[in-house]
Design an enzyme around this catalytic site. Structure first.
Site, mmCIF file in Angstrom:
data_model
loop_
_atom_site.group_PDB
_atom_site.id
_atom_site.type_symbol
_atom_site.label_atom_id
_atom_site.label_comp_id
_atom_site.label_asym_id
_atom_site.label_seq_id
_atom_site.Cartn_x
_atom_site.Cartn_y
_atom_site.Cartn_z
ATOM 1 C CE LYS A 54 21.318 -28.230 29.251
ATOM 2 N NZ LYS A 54 20.112 -28.711 28.629
ATOM 3 C CG HIS A 74 13.798 -23.596 26.627
ATOM 4 N ND1 HIS A 74 12.920 -23.757 25.573
ATOM 5 C CD2 HIS A 74 14.108 -24.846 27.044
ATOM 6 C CE1 HIS A 74 12.696 -25.036 25.377
ATOM 7 N NE2 HIS A 74 13.407 -25.727 26.260
#
Length: 108
Positions: A54, A74
């Site tokens: 990420k 999310h």
């Protein structure tokens, strides 16, 4: 007293910049702009502790302006709720799948 995630991240960032300065003479990531592919940049960044998928994706997109689609918890949750990916997908699997499906012009 300073502790926790912020302290760990700060230490890792300092170590990474010290390594880069020792290897390249400057403590910055400008040299990454000369790499030919996102995969080459990801390989270079992943050798440093604390640089996971990420974070690398965020560096590609936000710092280098490269077409990439970061997947955090999310995005993973919403993608599953919307039925865009199977419930069994990990964040890494979702990253691979979504980056293959989302057009590059929508990633920037």
């Amino acid at each position: 007293r300073v502790a926790g995630l912020a302290q760990v991240r700060a230490e890792r960032m300092q170590a990474m910049l010290q390594t880069i300065r020792k290897e390249r003479g400057a403590a910055n990531f400008e040299f990454l702009r000369h790499f030919s592919s996102n995969d080459d940049i990801a390989k270079e960044l992943s050798r440093h502790k604390g640089m996971g998928p990420k974070t690398i994706s965020c560096v590609l997109l936000f710092a280098l302006g490269k077409a990439d689609f970061p997947v955090d918890t999310h995005v993973l949750r919403i993608s599953k709720l919307m039925g865009w990916i199977p419930q069994s997908y990990s964040r890494e699997a979702a990253y691979e799948y979504l980056n293959g499906r989302v057009p590059n012009e929508c990633k920037l």
